[in-house]
Design a protein around this motif. Structure first.
Motif, PDB file in Angstrom:
ATOM      1  N   GLY A  42       5.916 -22.577  -3.001  1.00 13.67           N
ATOM      2  CA  GLY A  42       6.276 -23.455  -1.888  1.00 13.67           C
ATOM      3  C   GLY A  42       5.968 -22.912  -0.512  1.00 13.67           C
ATOM      4  N   THR A  43       5.428 -21.709  -0.415  1.00 14.08           N
ATOM      5  CA  THR A  43       5.131 -21.106   0.884  1.00 14.08           C
ATOM      6  C   THR A  43       3.846 -21.685   1.465  1.00 14.08           C
ATOM      7  N   LYS A  44       3.873 -21.981   2.771  1.00 14.51           N
ATOM      8  CA  LYS A  44       2.659 -22.356   3.486  1.00 14.51           C
ATOM      9  C   LYS A  44       2.624 -21.544   4.775  1.00 14.51           C
ATOM     10  N   ALA A  45       1.696 -20.611   4.832  1.00 16.05           N
ATOM     11  CA  ALA A  45       1.552 -19.762   6.020  1.00 16.05           C
ATOM     12  C   ALA A  45       0.853 -20.568   7.113  1.00 16.05           C
ATOM     13  N   PRO A  46       1.126 -20.262   8.373  1.00 14.03           N
ATOM     14  CA  PRO A  46       0.437 -20.979   9.452  1.00 14.03           C
ATOM     15  C   PRO A  46      -1.043 -20.606   9.507  1.00 14.03           C
ATOM     16  N   ALA A  47      -1.843 -21.544   9.999  1.00 12.93           N
ATOM     17  CA  ALA A  47      -3.266 -21.268  10.188  1.00 12.93           C
ATOM     18  C   ALA A  47      -3.420 -20.104  11.149  1.00 12.93           C
ATOM     19  N   HIS A  48      -4.362 -19.214  10.838  1.00 16.88           N
ATOM     20  CA  HIS A  48      -4.617 -18.074  11.706  1.00 16.88           C
ATOM     21  C   HIS A  48      -6.094 -17.705  11.649  1.00 16.88           C
ATOM     22  N   THR A  49      -6.587 -17.206  12.775  1.00 19.64           N
ATOM     23  CA  THR A  49      -7.982 -16.805  12.893  1.00 19.64           C
ATOM     24  C   THR A  49      -8.037 -15.287  12.917  1.00 19.64           C
ATOM     25  N   VAL A  50      -8.881 -14.708  12.065  1.00 27.67           N
ATOM     26  CA  VAL A  50      -8.951 -13.252  11.924  1.00 27.67           C
ATOM     27  C   VAL A  50     -10.154 -12.688  12.682  1.00 27.67           C
ATOM     28  N   ASN A  51     -10.012 -11.443  13.124  1.00 28.85           N
ATOM     29  CA  ASN A  51     -11.095 -10.778  13.865  1.00 28.85           C
ATOM     30  C   ASN A  51     -11.945  -9.854  12.997  1.00 28.85           C
ATOM     31  N   ARG A  52     -11.546  -9.647  11.749  1.00 22.78           N
ATOM     32  CA  ARG A  52     -12.274  -8.771  10.834  1.00 22.78           C
ATOM     33  C   ARG A  52     -12.464  -9.503   9.508  1.00 22.78           C
ATOM     34  N   GLU A  53     -13.489  -9.088   8.768  1.00 18.64           N
ATOM     35  CA  GLU A  53     -13.695  -9.631   7.430  1.00 18.64           C
ATOM     36  C   GLU A  53     -12.553  -9.177   6.521  1.00 18.64           C
ATOM     37  N   GLU A  54     -12.096 -10.102   5.689  1.00 14.86           N
ATOM     38  CA  GLU A  54     -11.099  -9.796   4.665  1.00 14.86           C
ATOM     39  C   GLU A  54     -11.658 -10.233   3.315  1.00 14.86           C
ATOM     40  N   THR A 104      -9.483  -5.034   4.011  1.00 13.63           N
ATOM     41  CA  THR A 104     -10.128  -5.307   5.289  1.00 13.63           C
ATOM     42  C   THR A 104     -10.380  -3.979   5.984  1.00 13.63           C
ATOM     43  N   SER A 105     -11.043  -4.038   7.115  1.00 10.64           N
ATOM     44  CA  SER A 105     -11.227  -2.813   7.900  1.00 10.64           C
ATOM     45  C   SER A 105     -10.039  -2.635   8.854  1.00 10.64           C
ATOM     46  N   ILE A 106      -9.801  -1.395   9.215  1.00  6.15           N
ATOM     47  CA  ILE A 106      -8.709  -1.071  10.133  1.00  6.15           C
ATOM     48  C   ILE A 106      -8.913  -1.828  11.444  1.00  6.15           C
ATOM     49  N   GLY A 107      -7.838  -2.370  11.982  1.00  7.63           N
ATOM     50  CA  GLY A 107      -7.897  -3.075  13.258  1.00  7.63           C
ATOM     51  C   GLY A 107      -7.823  -4.579  13.140  1.00  7.63           C
ATOM     52  N   LEU A 108      -7.523  -5.094  11.954  1.00  9.14           N
ATOM     53  CA  LEU A 108      -7.393  -6.536  11.777  1.00  9.14           C
ATOM     54  C   LEU A 108      -6.315  -7.095  12.690  1.00  9.14           C
ATOM     55  N   THR A 109      -6.629  -8.199  13.350  1.00 13.74           N
ATOM     56  CA  THR A 109      -5.624  -8.980  14.074  1.00 13.74           C
ATOM     57  C   THR A 109      -5.805 -10.433  13.675  1.00 13.74           C
ATOM     58  N   ALA A 110      -4.775 -11.219  13.912  1.00 13.25           N
ATOM     59  CA  ALA A 110      -4.826 -12.649  13.611  1.00 13.25           C
ATOM     60  C   ALA A 110      -4.236 -13.402  14.794  1.00 13.25           C
ATOM     61  N   GLU A 111      -4.839 -14.536  15.110  1.00 10.48           N
ATOM     62  CA  GLU A 111      -4.329 -15.371  16.190  1.00 10.48           C
ATOM     63  C   GLU A 111      -3.901 -16.711  15.611  1.00 10.48           C
ATOM     64  N   GLY A 115      -1.752 -19.505  20.005  1.00 11.69           N
ATOM     65  CA  GLY A 115      -2.213 -18.370  20.806  1.00 11.69           C
ATOM     66  C   GLY A 115      -1.487 -17.071  20.535  1.00 11.69           C
ATOM     67  N   THR A 116      -0.435 -17.105  19.709  1.00 11.92           N
ATOM     68  CA  THR A 116       0.282 -15.885  19.351  1.00 11.92           C
ATOM     69  C   THR A 116      -0.661 -14.953  18.594  1.00 11.92           C
ATOM     70  N   ARG A 117      -0.683 -13.688  19.018  1.00  8.43           N
ATOM     71  CA  ARG A 117      -1.553 -12.690  18.382  1.00  8.43           C
ATOM     72  C   ARG A 117      -0.683 -11.791  17.510  1.00  8.43           C
ATOM     73  N   ILE A 118      -1.089 -11.648  16.257  1.00  7.77           N
ATOM     74  CA  ILE A 118      -0.352 -10.806  15.304  1.00  7.77           C
ATOM     75  C   ILE A 118      -1.196  -9.578  15.000  1.00  7.77           C
ATOM     76  N   VAL A 119      -0.559  -8.415  15.116  1.00  8.44           N
ATOM     77  CA  VAL A 119      -1.195  -7.148  14.763  1.00  8.44           C
ATOM     78  C   VAL A 119      -0.434  -6.636  13.536  1.00  8.44           C
ATOM     79  N   PRO A 120      -0.899  -6.970  12.339  1.00  8.05           N
ATOM     80  CA  PRO A 120      -0.138  -6.617  11.148  1.00  8.05           C
ATOM     81  C   PRO A 120      -0.122  -5.101  10.905  1.00  8.05           C
ATOM     82  N   PRO A 121       1.058  -4.532  10.754  1.00  9.71           N
ATOM     83  CA  PRO A 121       1.147  -3.078  10.554  1.00  9.71           C
ATOM     84  C   PRO A 121       0.515  -2.628   9.247  1.00  9.71           C
TER      85      PRO A 121
END
Length: 124
Positions: A42-54, A104-111, A115-121
């Motif tokens: 039942g989970t639906k994550a919000p749409a997000h745009t990534v800066n690195r290949e996953e 993925t490569s180190i440094g992945l972020t998602a927007e 406009g909220t930017r997520i830097v996943p630990p």
């Protein structure tokens, strides 16, 4: 030789999903990050745009993936390539938890769309 034991993995939770982090700079990785994702029913994550290949490999279950506006169901054994700049939505419309392995490569972020930017630990 760095060995990350299951008992040493770090768990993070966001948007209803769990990210169990194994390979990061904190555990000895120099270029890549890898984690197990657990997406409950039942989970639906919000749409997000990534800066690195996953690379997302579905280990168990089924997911509805929308990548750059195109929806597709993936099942256990399928692999999804998410290119930098792609917008991704992950949904588990089933009644059981889906399990993924993501690299993925180190440094992945998602927007997010707002406009909220997520830097996943688990990926930094």
């Amino acid at each position: 030789m760095p060995v990350i034991r299951a008992s040493e993995a770090v768990t993070h939770e966001i948007h209803g999903a769990r990210f169990v982090s194994y390979a990061t700079p904190d555990t000895g990785s120099k270029e890549l990050c890898a984690w197990r994702g657990e997406i409950p029913a039942g989970t639906k994550a919000p749409a997000h745009t990534v800066n690195r290949e996953e690379i997302l490999h579905l280990l168990d279950g089924e997911l509805l993936i929308t990548l750059d506006g195109r929806a597709d169901r993936i099942t256990a054994g399928d692999t999804l390539i998410i290119n930098p700049g792609a917008t991704l939505t992950v949904e588990n419309p089933t009644e059981r938890t889906a399990v993924t392995w993501v690299t993925t490569s180190i440094g992945l972020t998602a927007e997010l769309a707002d406009g909220t930017r997520i830097v996943p630990p688990w990926a930094n």
